[in-house]
Enzyme design. Sequence first.
Site, short mmCIF file in Angstrom:
data_model
loop_
_atom_site.label_atom_id
_atom_site.label_comp_id
_atom_site.label_asym_id
_atom_site.label_seq_id
_atom_site.Cartn_x
_atom_site.Cartn_y
_atom_site.Cartn_z
N LEU A 148 10.77 -20.68 -4.64
CA LEU A 148 9.81 -19.75 -4.03
C LEU A 148 8.48 -19.91 -4.76
CD1 LEU A 148 9.07 -17.21 -2.24
CD2 LEU A 148 9.70 -15.83 -4.22
N ARG A 171 -11.68 2.09 -9.13
CA ARG A 171 -10.74 3.21 -9.32
C ARG A 171 -10.93 3.81 -10.73
NH1 ARG A 171 -5.24 2.41 -5.96
NH2 ARG A 171 -6.26 1.71 -4.07
N ARG A 218 -0.53 9.00 -10.11
CA ARG A 218 -0.62 7.77 -9.30
C ARG A 218 0.07 6.58 -9.99
NH1 ARG A 218 -3.92 7.27 -5.20
NH2 ARG A 218 -4.34 5.10 -5.70
N ASP A 242 0.83 -1.21 0.00
CA ASP A 242 0.00 0.00 0.00
C ASP A 242 0.87 1.27 0.00
OD1 ASP A 242 -2.29 1.48 0.03
OD2 ASP A 242 -2.77 1.12 2.13
N GLY A 243 0.30 2.35 -0.54
CA GLY A 243 0.97 3.65 -0.46
C GLY A 243 1.59 4.12 -1.75
N HIS A 303 2.64 3.31 -8.95
CA HIS A 303 2.51 1.87 -9.19
C HIS A 303 3.74 1.34 -9.92
CE1 HIS A 303 -1.39 1.92 -7.50
NE2 HIS A 303 -1.98 2.55 -8.48
C1 FPP Z 1 -2.08 0.16 -3.22
O1 FPP Z 1 -1.57 1.48 -3.22
C2 FPP Z 1 -1.50 -0.58 -4.32
C3 FPP Z 1 -2.20 -1.15 -5.31
C4 FPP Z 1 -3.67 -1.11 -5.42
C5 FPP Z 1 -1.52 -1.84 -6.43
C6 FPP Z 1 -0.26 -2.54 -6.06
C7 FPP Z 1 0.49 -2.81 -7.29
C8 FPP Z 1 1.83 -2.81 -7.42
C9 FPP Z 1 2.78 -2.60 -6.32
C10 FPP Z 1 2.41 -3.06 -8.74
C11 FPP Z 1 2.73 -4.53 -8.94
C12 FPP Z 1 1.60 -5.07 -9.68
C13 FPP Z 1 1.54 -6.26 -10.31
C14 FPP Z 1 0.37 -6.50 -11.12
C15 FPP Z 1 2.54 -7.35 -10.25
P1 FPP Z 1 -2.58 2.67 -3.38
O2 FPP Z 1 -2.68 3.00 -4.81
O3 FPP Z 1 -3.89 2.33 -2.73
O4 FPP Z 1 -1.87 3.79 -2.60
P2 FPP Z 1 -2.56 4.97 -1.77
O5 FPP Z 1 -3.32 4.32 -0.64
O6 FPP Z 1 -1.42 5.79 -1.32
O7 FPP Z 1 -3.47 5.70 -2.73
#
Ligand code: FPP
Length: 248
Positions: free
Chosen positions: A133, A73, A35, A22-23, A39
Site C-alpha cells: 500500500l 487554528r 477538540r 472531517d468531523g 483528533h
Molecule cells: C478535520 O476535522 C480533521 C483534521 C483537521 C485533522 C485530521 C487528523 C486526524 C484524523 C489525525 C491523524 C493525523 C495524522 C497526522 C496522521 P475537524 O477538526 O475540522 O472537525 P470539525 O469540522 O468537526 O471541527
Amino acid sequence: MPTSPISIPADKLPRHVAIIMDGNGRWALSRGLPRLAGHKAGTENLRRVIRSTVEFGVKYLTIYAFSTENWGRPMEEVRGLMSILEDVIDRELDELNKEGVQLRHIGRLERLAPKLQEKVLDAIELTKNNDRLVLNVAFNYGGRDEIVHAIQKMIKDGIAAEDVTDDLVSRYLYTAGVPDPDLIIRTSGELRVSNFLIWQAAYSEWYVTPTYWPDFDKEEYRRALEAFARRDRRFGKVSSSELEASNA
Ligand code: FPP
C-alpha cells in the site's frame, strides 16, 4: 456488528482512495470533550482504516491530515496535530513497515519543526521499497499551494511554454507517479473540496457521509467501495452501453 466480506471484483475496486477525515472536532464536542480528543479518536480510526485498506486490496491511500489553512487554528490544536504526527511515526512506523506500507508525504515540510521533518524523511526512506500500500500523508498540504509549487519548479527548470501538458503538470505535483484518486471520501457531511487534490480530482468519484471521522468504520468503508463499484464513470464521454444503443 460483524463486517461482511468484500464482494467487489478487482476491476471495480478503486486503485486510489483519498479521504478528507472531517468531523473530529464535532465528534469531541458532542461528547463534551476537547477538540484534541477528537483528533486522537480520529487517529485510532485511521489505524483501522489503513488496515482495512490493505485488506480490501486498495493500492493507494491519501489522507488529508493537516491543510495549509489549518495553521489558522488555535495554537494548542496546531501543536496537538504536530505531536500526533510525531506519535504516529514513533508508535506505528515499525508495524506499517512490516505490513508493507510505503509512506509518502505530500505538502510542504519546511514549516515543520526540524526534528519532525527528519522523522518524516526517515520514515519515507525506511519504507520506500514497500509495495503493498502506498500511503500519502497530506500534511501542510494545499491543492493551490501544490500547483504554485509545481509552476515555480517548472519555471526554474526552464520548461518552455509549449512543452507544458497535462501529463507534465502531473509529474511536477507532489503526487508525481501516483494515479489520480478514483474515489474521494469525505466524512461529516460537508459538501466542499477544501483545497484537496484539486488537480488530481478532475474525474474522481465522491462519497460523502454524515458520519464523523472517528465513527467511520470498516462496514461503512466497504459500503463506500461498493457504491463506487456501481458508478458509471464516463470521464466526460458517454457510456459504452449508451454508445452501442445509439449505434443500433
Ligand atoms: C478535520 O476535522 C480533521 C483534521 C483537521 C485533522 C485530521 C487528523 C486526524 C484524523 C489525525 C491523524 C493525523 C495524522 C497526522 C496522521 P475537524 O477538526 O475540522 O472537525 P470539525 O469540522 O468537526 O471541527
